[in-house]
Scaffold this active site. Structure first.
Site, PDB file in Angstrom:
ATOM      1  N   HIS A 326       1.818  -6.853   0.462  1.00  0.00           N
ATOM      2  CA  HIS A 326       2.259  -6.040  -0.664  1.00  0.00           C
ATOM      3  C   HIS A 326       1.440  -4.754  -0.640  1.00  0.00           C
ATOM      4  O   HIS A 326       0.215  -4.787  -0.753  1.00  0.00           O
ATOM      5  CB  HIS A 326       2.038  -6.826  -1.962  1.00  0.00           C
ATOM      6  CG  HIS A 326       2.539  -6.165  -3.197  1.00  0.00           C
ATOM      7  ND1 HIS A 326       3.730  -6.511  -3.793  1.00  0.00           N
ATOM      8  CD2 HIS A 326       2.023  -5.165  -3.939  1.00  0.00           C
ATOM      9  CE1 HIS A 326       3.915  -5.769  -4.863  1.00  0.00           C
ATOM     10  NE2 HIS A 326       2.891  -4.941  -4.986  1.00  0.00           N
ATOM     11  N   HIS A 369      -5.286  -8.419  -9.511  1.00  0.00           N
ATOM     12  CA  HIS A 369      -6.141  -7.305  -9.121  1.00  0.00           C
ATOM     13  C   HIS A 369      -6.874  -6.706 -10.320  1.00  0.00           C
ATOM     14  O   HIS A 369      -6.471  -6.883 -11.471  1.00  0.00           O
ATOM     15  CB  HIS A 369      -5.317  -6.216  -8.422  1.00  0.00           C
ATOM     16  CG  HIS A 369      -4.212  -5.623  -9.256  1.00  0.00           C
ATOM     17  ND1 HIS A 369      -3.067  -6.312  -9.575  1.00  0.00           N
ATOM     18  CD2 HIS A 369      -4.077  -4.398  -9.830  1.00  0.00           C
ATOM     19  CE1 HIS A 369      -2.276  -5.555 -10.301  1.00  0.00           C
ATOM     20  NE2 HIS A 369      -2.861  -4.394 -10.487  1.00  0.00           N
ATOM     21  N   GLU A 375      -3.920   2.677 -16.481  1.00  0.00           N
ATOM     22  CA  GLU A 375      -2.485   2.641 -16.240  1.00  0.00           C
ATOM     23  C   GLU A 375      -1.738   2.623 -17.568  1.00  0.00           C
ATOM     24  O   GLU A 375      -1.955   1.747 -18.400  1.00  0.00           O
ATOM     25  CB  GLU A 375      -2.100   1.390 -15.432  1.00  0.00           C
ATOM     26  CG  GLU A 375      -2.787   1.290 -14.075  1.00  0.00           C
ATOM     27  CD  GLU A 375      -2.483  -0.015 -13.367  1.00  0.00           C
ATOM     28  OE1 GLU A 375      -1.807  -0.887 -13.985  1.00  0.00           O
ATOM     29  OE2 GLU A 375      -2.888  -0.181 -12.209  1.00  0.00           O
ATOM     30  N   TYR A 384      12.029  -4.524 -16.394  1.00  0.00           N
ATOM     31  CA  TYR A 384      10.910  -4.482 -15.459  1.00  0.00           C
ATOM     32  C   TYR A 384      10.112  -5.758 -15.598  1.00  0.00           C
ATOM     33  O   TYR A 384       9.614  -6.080 -16.683  1.00  0.00           O
ATOM     34  CB  TYR A 384      10.018  -3.268 -15.720  1.00  0.00           C
ATOM     35  CG  TYR A 384       8.875  -3.146 -14.728  1.00  0.00           C
ATOM     36  CD1 TYR A 384       9.102  -2.628 -13.455  1.00  0.00           C
ATOM     37  CD2 TYR A 384       7.597  -3.579 -15.052  1.00  0.00           C
ATOM     38  CE1 TYR A 384       8.071  -2.528 -12.530  1.00  0.00           C
ATOM     39  CE2 TYR A 384       6.556  -3.478 -14.138  1.00  0.00           C
ATOM     40  CZ  TYR A 384       6.804  -2.959 -12.875  1.00  0.00           C
ATOM     41  OH  TYR A 384       5.782  -2.865 -11.955  1.00  0.00           O
ATOM     42  N   HIS A 405      -5.313  -8.121 -14.079  1.00  0.00           N
ATOM     43  CA  HIS A 405      -3.933  -8.381 -14.461  1.00  0.00           C
ATOM     44  C   HIS A 405      -3.146  -8.913 -13.274  1.00  0.00           C
ATOM     45  O   HIS A 405      -3.540  -8.785 -12.124  1.00  0.00           O
ATOM     46  CB  HIS A 405      -3.248  -7.161 -15.084  1.00  0.00           C
ATOM     47  CG  HIS A 405      -3.464  -5.852 -14.394  1.00  0.00           C
ATOM     48  ND1 HIS A 405      -4.657  -5.170 -14.412  1.00  0.00           N
ATOM     49  CD2 HIS A 405      -2.631  -5.088 -13.653  1.00  0.00           C
ATOM     50  CE1 HIS A 405      -4.547  -4.042 -13.740  1.00  0.00           C
ATOM     51  NE2 HIS A 405      -3.332  -3.975 -13.255  1.00  0.00           N
TER      52      HIS A 405
END
Length: 474
Positions: A326, A369, A375, A384, A405
């Site tokens: 990813h 991570h 953010e 989403y 998160h």
């Protein structure tokens, strides 16, 4: 022309802009059929435009006499001695110069906006808690224009320091009348979520609808017309400017946001005589007003590279992993703004739009991570994953730097069992992220909003300890 008139919903449901071109079966087109304006294309270019042929001076910028007695006026977006590659300026040829005004008067503070995100300000708050806001209601029953409808959410720094940023939303239902707005603090990156913005600038018009963005640079005058209930997001940057991210190993030929897809206005003037207009200035977060007896948009011709622009997010060329793993979200970066730290940008604007998910032998959701960036996410339309059920179009989601998160256990377990099929994801959806290397403070308005809620940490209660089920080998 297209064989059928495409609606905004057609673009929303398309996998990519290329789908609307019908594999060359129709003449190609650069803007949507409901966009009434013409544009020039190319990020970073120097442009020229004249609404009356033969007005723009050739070979010089400030002749002794400009045709029709027009006034030459220069705008600089940076230091005079800035290197040529980053020198920002524009020359305007107008019926009356901007200096013809009646002076400045103070305006009342907008209690819902903020520019001072320093720890000494008691009106801002810091928290490591993952916060979110449901969509804020658009006003009803009274006229609220773009400027009156600004609400600040979070930010860092102060505009007078020339290093920092602020995030806002706007909630409005009425067009600005004989009033222009100037942000003297920084550049606005505007992200409409509901309702199109018909933006009149000194350089011409921009029609910006959901899944498009606009950038209005510091010091430029503009006026926003709307067509009904209107809502969107703004990222304001101080002391920097937006640029395209480097492509690195991708090469410079294509990928991410292509320079040719950024559109700039053409000259379109409005000349009035003895017709009072107000110009609202925002300076260090304070509001001021000047009145002038002529229209602020009386520019007949112009040239330069300090010009507002727009971009259609459905033209973004997604790149990603086509083997394993990813990839970091920097592959979704549309625009970036540098900071004084060469290793960390002041701000990035990233989008999560329809794309292929193909990586094999890979845990495909975002891995668990903790990263140094702050953010702040929003959703333009669609759905989403990875956020709460309350994350709907118009919502806001915020995560502080270094706060962990990731997805709930059920999604982790499902994604860990076997390779899912190659598939298209985020169909009919565009989410975005305002990302910064700086820590954010939350405004009083957002902190006390009835729409605020916290991400429920119970979603991770079921993250079981798989390791302990195995015997320790000696």
């Amino acid at each position: 022309m297209t064989s059928k008139k495409l609606t905004p919903e057609d673009f929303q449901n398309a996998f990519h802009w290329a789908e609307t071109q019908q594999d060359g079966a129709i003449p190609s087109f650069a803007t949507r059929s409901n966009d009434p304006y013409k544009y020039q294309a190319g990020f970073g270019n120097s442009f020229e435009s004249e609404a009356v042929q033969g007005v723009l001076p050739r070979g010089q910028n400030s002749p002794r006499n400009v045709r029709f007695g027009l006034y030459a006026e220069q705008i600089t977006g940076g230091a005079f001695v800035a290197p040529r590659a980053v020198n920002k300026r524009a020359w305007l040829y107008r019926s009356r110069p901007a200096v013809a005004h009646q002076g400045f008067v103070d305006l009342p503070d907008n209690p819902d906006t903020e520019s001072a995100f320093l720890p000494l300000n008691p009106r801002v708050h810091v928290s490591p808690t993952q916060l979110a806001w449901r969509p804020h209601a658009i006003p009803e029953g009274e006229k609220v224009d773009f400027v009156a409808g600004l609400k600040s959410v979070a930010g860092s720094g102060h505009p007078s320091l020339r290093e920092g940023l602020a995030t806002h939303i706007y909630l409005c239902n009425a067009s600005m009348e004989k009033n222009a707005f100037v942000n003297s603090d920084g550049d606005y990156l505007i992200v409409p979520q509901q309702g199109a913005l018909d933006i009149q600038t000194e350089f011409g018009y921009l029609y910006v609808q959901p899944s498009e963005i606009a950038v209005i640079q510091r010091g430029l005058r503009f006026k926003v017309n709307v067509e009904g209930p209107t809502r969107g997001y703004i990222l304001e940057i101080w002391g920097s400017s937006w640029e395209l991210p480097e492509l690195g190993p991708l090469g410079g030929s294509s990928g991410l946001a292509n320079p040719r897809d950024f559109l700039f206005p053409v000259a379109a003037y409005q000349v009035t005589d003895n017709d009072p207009w107000d110009v609202t200035y925002k300076l260090s977060g304070k509001y001021f007003k000047s009145t002038q007896r002529h229209c602020p948009f009386d520019v007949i011709a112009w040239h330069g590279n300090y010009i507002p622009y727009k971009y259609d997010l459905t033209k973004f060329v997604n790149v990603g992993s086509i083997s394993v793993d990813h990839i970091d979200p920097s592959i979704f970066c549309v625009l970036t703004a540098k900071s004084h730290d060469p290793t960390a940008p002041l701000a990035d604007f990233l989008i999560f739009s329809p794309r292929w998910d193909v990586a094999s032998h890979t845990y495909r959701p975002p891995f668990y991570h903790r990263n140094c960036a702050s953010e702040l996410m929003g959703l333009i339309y669609g759905e989403y994953g990875g956020r709460s059920d309350e994350f709907r179009p118009g919502s806001i989601s915020y995560e502080c730097g270094f706060v962990p998160h990731g997805v709930a256990y059920e999604e982790f377990a499902a994604a860990s069992k076997q390779d899912p099929p190659v598939m298209q994801i985020s169909m009919g959806s565009i989410a975005f992220m305002f990302e910064s290397s700086r820590a954010f403070s939350i405004t009083d308005w957002a902190w006390n909003s009835k729409e605020k809620h916290e991400h429920d940490p119970k979603m991770w209660d079921d993250l079981i300890d798989n390791f302990s089920t195995f015997k320790v080998e000696s």
